[in-house]
Design an enzyme around this catalytic site. Structure first.
Site, PDB file in Angstrom:
ATOM      1  N   LYS A  63       0.843  -1.187   0.000  1.00 13.69           N
ATOM      2  CA  LYS A  63       0.000   0.000   0.000  1.00 13.69           C
ATOM      3  C   LYS A  63       0.876   1.233   0.000  1.00 13.69           C
ATOM      4  O   LYS A  63       1.972   1.160   0.546  1.00 13.69           O
ATOM      5  CB  LYS A  63      -0.969   0.029   1.186  1.00 13.69           C
ATOM      6  CG  LYS A  63      -0.422  -0.354   2.569  1.00 13.69           C
ATOM      7  CD  LYS A  63       0.682   0.346   3.252  1.00 13.69           C
ATOM      8  CE  LYS A  63       0.757   1.781   3.533  1.00 13.69           C
ATOM      9  NZ  LYS A  63       1.976   2.178   4.280  1.00 13.69           N
ATOM     10  N   TYR A 115      -4.500   3.899   6.231  1.00 11.81           N
ATOM     11  CA  TYR A 115      -5.089   2.896   7.132  1.00 11.81           C
ATOM     12  C   TYR A 115      -6.465   3.348   7.615  1.00 11.81           C
ATOM     13  O   TYR A 115      -7.362   2.527   7.821  1.00 11.81           O
ATOM     14  CB  TYR A 115      -4.178   2.644   8.333  1.00 11.81           C
ATOM     15  CG  TYR A 115      -2.958   1.841   7.988  1.00 11.81           C
ATOM     16  CD1 TYR A 115      -3.035   0.459   7.841  1.00 11.81           C
ATOM     17  CD2 TYR A 115      -1.723   2.448   7.792  1.00 11.81           C
ATOM     18  CE1 TYR A 115      -1.920  -0.290   7.512  1.00 11.81           C
ATOM     19  CE2 TYR A 115      -0.598   1.713   7.454  1.00 11.81           C
ATOM     20  CZ  TYR A 115      -0.700   0.348   7.313  1.00 11.81           C
ATOM     21  OH  TYR A 115       0.403  -0.395   6.980  1.00 11.81           O
TER      22      TYR A 115
HETATM   23  P1  NAD Z   1      12.368   1.339   2.762  1.00 11.39           P
HETATM   24  O1  NAD Z   1      12.939   2.667   2.422  1.00 11.39           O
HETATM   25  O2  NAD Z   1      12.779   0.709   4.043  1.00 11.39           O
HETATM   26  O3  NAD Z   1      12.681   0.296   1.603  1.00 11.39           O
HETATM   27  C1  NAD Z   1      12.477   0.615   0.248  1.00 11.39           C
HETATM   28  C2  NAD Z   1      13.341  -0.277  -0.602  1.00 11.39           C
HETATM   29  O4  NAD Z   1      13.164   0.089  -1.965  1.00 11.39           O
HETATM   30  C3  NAD Z   1      14.835  -0.141  -0.283  1.00 11.39           C
HETATM   31  O5  NAD Z   1      15.429  -1.412  -0.237  1.00 11.39           O
HETATM   32  C4  NAD Z   1      15.376   0.653  -1.453  1.00 11.39           C
HETATM   33  O6  NAD Z   1      16.715   0.334  -1.744  1.00 11.39           O
HETATM   34  C5  NAD Z   1      14.460   0.213  -2.575  1.00 11.39           C
HETATM   35  N1  NAD Z   1      14.385   1.149  -3.688  1.00 11.39           N
HETATM   36  C6  NAD Z   1      14.316   0.777  -4.963  1.00 11.39           C
HETATM   37  N2  NAD Z   1      14.303   1.847  -5.761  1.00 11.39           N
HETATM   38  C7  NAD Z   1      14.378   2.918  -4.981  1.00 11.39           C
HETATM   39  C8  NAD Z   1      14.400   4.322  -5.230  1.00 11.39           C
HETATM   40  N3  NAD Z   1      14.343   4.817  -6.479  1.00 11.39           N
HETATM   41  N4  NAD Z   1      14.455   5.149  -4.174  1.00 11.39           N
HETATM   42  C9  NAD Z   1      14.477   4.678  -2.923  1.00 11.39           C
HETATM   43  N5  NAD Z   1      14.463   3.353  -2.615  1.00 11.39           N
HETATM   44  C10 NAD Z   1      14.423   2.490  -3.648  1.00 11.39           C
HETATM   45  O7  NAD Z   1      10.783   1.497   2.690  1.00 11.39           O
HETATM   46  P2  NAD Z   1       9.716   0.498   3.308  1.00 11.39           P
HETATM   47  O8  NAD Z   1       9.327   0.976   4.640  1.00 11.39           O
HETATM   48  O9  NAD Z   1      10.192  -0.896   3.147  1.00 11.39           O
HETATM   49  O10 NAD Z   1       8.455   0.778   2.347  1.00 11.39           O
HETATM   50  C11 NAD Z   1       8.343   0.183   1.075  1.00 11.39           C
HETATM   51  C12 NAD Z   1       6.855   0.052   0.722  1.00 11.39           C
HETATM   52  O11 NAD Z   1       6.214  -0.761   1.696  1.00 11.39           O
HETATM   53  C13 NAD Z   1       6.086   1.373   0.714  1.00 11.39           C
HETATM   54  O12 NAD Z   1       5.150   1.372  -0.325  1.00 11.39           O
HETATM   55  C14 NAD Z   1       5.385   1.397   2.037  1.00 11.39           C
HETATM   56  O13 NAD Z   1       4.159   2.123   2.033  1.00 11.39           O
HETATM   57  C15 NAD Z   1       5.103  -0.083   2.269  1.00 11.39           C
HETATM   58  N6  NAD Z   1       5.030  -0.437   3.698  1.00 11.39           N
HETATM   59  C16 NAD Z   1       3.966  -1.163   4.118  1.00 11.39           C
HETATM   60  C17 NAD Z   1       3.857  -1.499   5.441  1.00 11.39           C
HETATM   61  C18 NAD Z   1       2.700  -2.334   5.912  1.00 11.39           C
HETATM   62  O14 NAD Z   1       2.540  -2.510   7.121  1.00 11.39           O
HETATM   63  N7  NAD Z   1       1.903  -2.887   5.021  1.00 11.39           N
HETATM   64  C19 NAD Z   1       4.822  -1.105   6.353  1.00 11.39           C
HETATM   65  C20 NAD Z   1       5.913  -0.373   5.884  1.00 11.39           C
HETATM   66  C21 NAD Z   1       6.011  -0.049   4.550  1.00 11.39           C
END
Ligand code: NAD
Length: 370
Positions: free
Chosen positions: A137, A222
């Site tokens: 999401k 959410y």
């Molecule tokens: P994060 O920053 O920890 O991880 C993002 C990943 O994407 C990294 O490994 C990064 O290297 C990679 N990436 C690839 N291309 C990129 C770019 N151009 N710029 C930046 N990073 C890039 O983020 P996250 O917290 O893992 O979030 C990722 C997704 O998951 C988001 O859409 C977020 O909304 C979703 N999320 C959902 C939940 C949930 O409970 N469902 C919780 C956290 C995050």
């Protein structure tokens, strides 16, 4: 010790039941070592960041879903994950070459866990490679993107699911069951308060190009989604107001705090808060003519806690991402219907409401949703 007679009985029984066993027992989904049991969804995670790491850890306890591949732009992370999860070289891809997944019969689904703005293209590419897609999401940045994603997955004849983990969470499902059972009577009101104080000003979540907005895209969603499954109706209008205390940290197009209201066909209303500027905001409240439910925390990783007018929740905590992946495996492999939908249409409904909330913030007017 087993007698010869018992042995013969056993093989005779096997010979009798073998032709009756479901085809997956002999198909490519079967993974023979413990703890896997029955058809297994073989998943590649795209984006090995914070949440991807959490999902991978949680999948270790799954019996129906297995992490078998990775897609990442960072070779060092791929190496680390390969050794941690025994991922073969042939199941490792980067963002340039993952279209080659179409030639890999050992991966069934791609779970996209990258910054929001990347979801649209990555989901469509994974679908075109013939893989089912689970997308985090928000599914896309707006309804237009969402519609294109849904269409592309339909055309490719693959399933599109959204990582709405709370749709499988036992206490959430208990409230939905009680509502469906009429325990709350006519639903009148929902309140969703979702927020946290965001740190590092340089992270992608505060970059409009990658996040597509601010708190609403990340945490307020959410409350948008929760309003729909708690009330049990689709909203017909939205109004919203935006507040910003720090325009340096929260630049143009990155919302810090939004208050929004949704109206439902039955006359029920919801009043919600989405913010990147307050901690300890993780609360749902549902009120009906005959009772209420309150959950706090309501959307965090848990345990979810709270009570209804009948008493406190007694359902056991389960790791959200483990049960989500177990259930998603059943949805994809067996066509199971979840109690609360997690398909692309569901993600699209939230994006339409988010579009309406942003529009109302700009115009100051009520936006009709039908
Ligand atoms: P994060 O920053 O920890 O991880 C993002 C990943 O994407 C990294 O490994 C990064 O290297 C990679 N990436 C690839 N291309 C990129 C770019 N151009 N710029 C930046 N990073 C890039 O983020 P996250 O917290 O893992 O979030 C990722 C997704 O998951 C988001 O859409 C977020 O909304 C979703 N999320 C959902 C939940 C949930 O409970 N469902 C919780 C956290 C995050």
């Amino acid at each position: 010790m087993r007698t010869r007679r018992e042995f013969l009985q056993k093989i005779t029984y096997s010979a009798m039941v073998l032709p009756l066993l479901p085809s997956w027992q002999f198909g490519s989904f079967r993974i023979d070592n413990e703890p896997y049991d029955g058809p297994v969804l073989r998943v590649a995670i795209m984006g090995l960041g914070g949440y991807g790491t959490r999902v991978a850890q949680a999948m270790k306890a799954c019996k129906k879903a297995k992490l078998v591949g990775v897609i990442s732009g960072t070779p060092a992370k791929i190496k680390e994950w390969q050794s941690k999860y025994q991922i073969p070289e042939k199941n490792c891809y980067n963002y340039e070459n993952f279209d080659d997944l179409k030639n890999n019969p050992d991966i069934d689904a791609v779970y996209v866990i990258t910054p929001n703005a990347l979801h649209h293209d990555q989901v469509i590419r994974a679908a075109k490679a013939g893989k089912h897609v689970i997308c985090e999401k928000p599914m896309g940045l707006n309804a237009k993107e969402g519609e294109e994603m849904v269409r592309a997955c339909k055309e490719a004849k693959v399933k599109l699911l959204v990582g709405y983990r709370l749709h499988f969470e036992p206490k959430t499902l208990e409230v939905v069951r009680m509502r469906q059972n009429g325990d709350f009577g006519k639903i009148l009101f929902f309140q969703g308060q979702c927020g946290f104080r965001i740190g590092d000003p340089n992270q992608w979540r505060l970059d409009r190009a990658l996040a597509g907005g601010g708190s609403l895209m990340d945490i307020g969603i959410y409350a948008v989604n929760g309003a729909r499954y708690m009330v049990g109706e689709e909203p017909i209008w939205a109004t919203a107001q935006e507040m910003k205390t720090d325009p340096v940290k929260f630049k143009e197009g990155v919302d810090e705090t939004i208050l929004f209201q949704l109206g439902f066909p039955s006359g029920a209303v919801s009043s919600c808060l989405s913010t990147y500027n307050m901690n300890n905001l993780d609360r749902f409240f549902l009120n009906g003519e005959k009772g209420f439910a309150e959950m706090q925390p309501s959307t965090g990783y848990g345990p979810i806690e709270g009570r209804t007018h009948k008493g406190t929740f007694t359902q056991q905590h389960v790791t959200h991402q483990t049960i989500q992946m177990e259930e998603m495996a059943s949805i994809i492999l067996e066509g199971k219907e979840p109690i609360i939908s997690v398909d692309g249409e569901e993600g699209l409904r939230d994006l339409k409401i988010i579009d309406a909330i942003y529009k109302s913030c700009q115009t100051g007017e009520r936006v009709e949703l039908v």
